[in-house]
Every structure is written in C-alpha cells, then in structure tokens.
Design an enzyme around this catalytic site. Structure first.
Site, PDB file in Angstrom:
ATOM      1  N   GLU A   1       5.722   1.464  10.384  1.00 29.23           N
ATOM      2  CA  GLU A   1       5.726   0.198  10.335  1.00 29.23           C
ATOM      3  C   GLU A   1       6.600  -0.189  11.466  1.00 29.23           C
ATOM      4  O   GLU A   1       7.485   0.569  11.848  1.00 29.23           O
ATOM      5  CB  GLU A   1       6.503  -0.265   9.104  1.00 29.23           C
ATOM      6  CG  GLU A   1       6.947  -1.669   8.931  1.00 29.23           C
ATOM      7  CD  GLU A   1       5.835  -2.880   9.380  1.00 29.23           C
ATOM      8  OE1 GLU A   1       4.753  -2.912   8.695  1.00 29.23           O
ATOM      9  OE2 GLU A   1       6.255  -3.617  10.075  1.00 29.23           O
TER      10      GLU A   1
ATOM     11  N   SER B   1       0.830  -1.240  -0.028  1.00 28.16           N
ATOM     12  CA  SER B   1       0.066  -0.137   0.025  1.00 28.16           C
ATOM     13  C   SER B   1       0.891   1.222   0.083  1.00 28.16           C
ATOM     14  O   SER B   1       0.625   2.227  -0.630  1.00 28.16           O
ATOM     15  CB  SER B   1      -1.107  -0.229   1.214  1.00 28.16           C
ATOM     16  OG  SER B   1      -0.263  -0.206   2.400  1.00 28.16           O
TER      17      SER B   1
ATOM     18  N   ASP C   1      -4.488  -1.030   8.511  1.00 29.18           N
ATOM     19  CA  ASP C   1      -4.139  -2.237   7.881  1.00 29.18           C
ATOM     20  C   ASP C   1      -3.674  -3.235   8.928  1.00 29.18           C
ATOM     21  O   ASP C   1      -2.529  -3.719   8.478  1.00 29.18           O
ATOM     22  CB  ASP C   1      -3.787  -2.195   6.522  1.00 29.18           C
ATOM     23  CG  ASP C   1      -3.720  -3.704   5.729  1.00 29.18           C
ATOM     24  OD1 ASP C   1      -4.328  -4.437   6.220  1.00 29.18           O
ATOM     25  OD2 ASP C   1      -3.059  -3.888   4.742  1.00 29.18           O
TER      26      ASP C   1
END
Ligand SMILES: C[S@@+](CC[C@H](N)C(=O)[O-])C[C@H]1O[C@@H](n2cnc3c(N)ncnc32)[C@H](O)[C@@H]1O
Length: 273
Positions: A111, A93, A157
C-alpha cells in the site's frame, strides 16, 4: 494520490471482487502445498462503514448492506461470514485473504499511502504470516515473482485516478505473467464505457494468456450526489488462470447477488485453451 477506498468500501464492485477472491483462495486451499497471496494495492484492510467518508457516499448501502440480508451457500456463504467481521465494519481484500490462509500460506500486501498502510499494518497485526510493504505495488510485484512456493495469487486493484492507470495495470499484469506464468492473477477495472472496457480486456487477451476469465457486475446507476462525479455503475475483473470451478462459483453466487443488489453479472471466458 487522493483516492481513499473508505468512500467505496463494501460497494457492489467490492462485493463481486471479494467474492471472486474468496473463491480463488478456497480452491487454492484444496492442495496442501502452501501459496502466496500478493495484494499490490492493499488499502487499509478494515473499513468503518459509519465513518464520515462511508456515510458521504453511502455506497455500501447498495452493496454489502443489501447482500448481508441474503443467505448463501458455498463461496457466497463463506464470503458473507468473513464480511461480518464486526458491526459497521467491512474487511478489505488483505484482511479477507489473511483470514482464509493456513499456516503454510502467506500474504504480502502493498500500500503506497502512508496513512492507509499504517492502518493496514494495524488491521493485520494479529497475523504473523502477513507482510505489509509501504510502497509502489507495481514495482514491488515484479521483485516478488515467482514466489518460492511456485503457487500464488496476485490481486491488482489500483484506484484508476487517471486514465493512464489502465496502461500501467495492463503492463504490470503482462510483465508479472511473463515472470510467473502459472500464477492466478486478478485485475480489477472500472467500466465507464463498454467499448473502452472491451478494448482494455482485448489488449490483455492478445498477450498469449491461455486462460482468461472476465466477470462484470453492473447496477442501475445511483443518483449523482451534488459535487461528486458520475457514480460508478459497472466494474469488471479479469482473472488469469482462474482455479477450476471459480467460474461456476461465480455463476452460483450470481443467482443470489443479482436479485439482492438489483445487479447484472456476466461471466465469460476470453481465452480458455
Ligand atoms: C481500490 S483501493 C484497494 C482496495 C483493496 N484492494 C480492497 O479490495 O479492499 C486502491 C488502493 O491503492 C493505493 N495505491 C494507490 N497507488 C498505489 C500504488 N502505486 N501502489 C500501491 N498502492 C497504491 C490507494 O491508496 C488505495 O488504498
């Protein structure tokens, strides 16, 4: 933190999620004013479909590998062109988003996993409007809202390694929406039980969100591989404040995606005030 998206990259659920992401960004670009994309769980940005991990599950074979043989117009065509990033590679993404952004737009990708975040930094190195944060996506998100541009898209996500993640993700979405009510939000979730998925979506819909779209995709369950759990056969995406036209884009894309993936997509408004 054992989850690695390399086992799942390019599967049916990635395809549907990334199609919606491409549609949302394409619509946001219709206005000149810049916007921010915030990807709270960025992953590594670029996935090697010939890696040991990808080969072990073969999940992309029932996702992007099948769809890549189709041709598409509009958002589907744009997604397929972006997905053809290099042979045997699939963009995650943050890379898909960054490839679509204009000079006035920017990306923040978060992340938590150090190795994945280092790979993400590498994948986004050519782009000076991308900021990579190694950290907790939920914590970082609130500090980034509202974006100074007052236009933004947030993708949440998470890996759903345990059932508590549903509550964390829902709380993050609701808190973020309180801070920045006009933002576009996308929250991905796995569907293992229809009743649990409905309850999860209902809980979020009860928080006074005026525009809430739900898009599900389901495939015939692939055969279980020895030593691995039940493979995922359905997933959903909740979209808060979807840009005008995104639902129609998804219905148009479904006409190609459903036969190509032997899948069923459903697109329904949970709130449309
Ligand atoms: C489903 S993957 C993301 C896939 C990516 N959004 C895409 O579509 O290409 C989830 C990622 O979240 C990372 N992660 C897990 N917990 C996190 C947290 N609390 N904050 C940020 N990242 C996290 C995992 O290491 C994994 O790379």
């Amino acid at each position: 933190m054992n989850y690695r998206h390399s086992f799942h990259a390019g599967n049916f659920a990635d395809v549907a999620k990334h199609l919606a992401l491409v549609s949302a960004i394409a619509h946001l670009k219709k206005k000149d004013k810049g916007f921010a994309v915030i990807d709270t769980h960025g992953g590594r940005g670029l996935y090697d479909l010939s890696s040991r991990e990808a080969k072990r599950t073969g999940e992309h074979e029932s996702g992007i590998a099948k769809l890549a043989k189709a041709s598409g117009e509009g958002v589907l065509g744009e997604y397929l062109a972006l997905a053809r990033v290099a042979p045997d590679r699939y963009p995650g993404s943050p890379l898909l988003a960054m490839k679509m952004l204009r000079p006035q737009d920017r990306l923040v990708a978060i992340e938590k996993h150090p190795e994945e975040s280092a790979e993400l930094r590498h994948a986004l190195r050519p782009y000076d409007r991308a900021r990579i944060v190694e950290g907790d996506g939920y914590k970082e998100l609130l500090a980034l809202l509202p974006p100074p541009e007052r236009r933004g898209l947030v993708l949440i996500d998470p890996p759903y390694e345990d059932d508590k993640e549903f509550a964390h993700a829902a709380q993050a979405l609701i808190a973020a929406h309180r801070r920045f009510a006009t933002g576009v939000y996308m929250l991905w979730f796995p569907i293992k039980s229809e009743a649990a998925a409905n309850a999860f979506c209902g809980e979020i819909a009860n928080h006074g969100i005026e525009k809430l779209l739900r898009m599900d995709i389901a495939i015939k369950p692939p055969p279980a591989k020895p030593g691995r759990g039940e493979p995922l056969a359905a997933a959903g995406l909740l979209i808060v404040n979807p840009p005008f036209g995104l639902d129609d884009d998804m219905r148009a894309a479904a006409l190609v995606v459903e036969p190509a993936l032997d899948a069923r997509m459903t697109i329904a408004w949970l709130a449309n005030a």
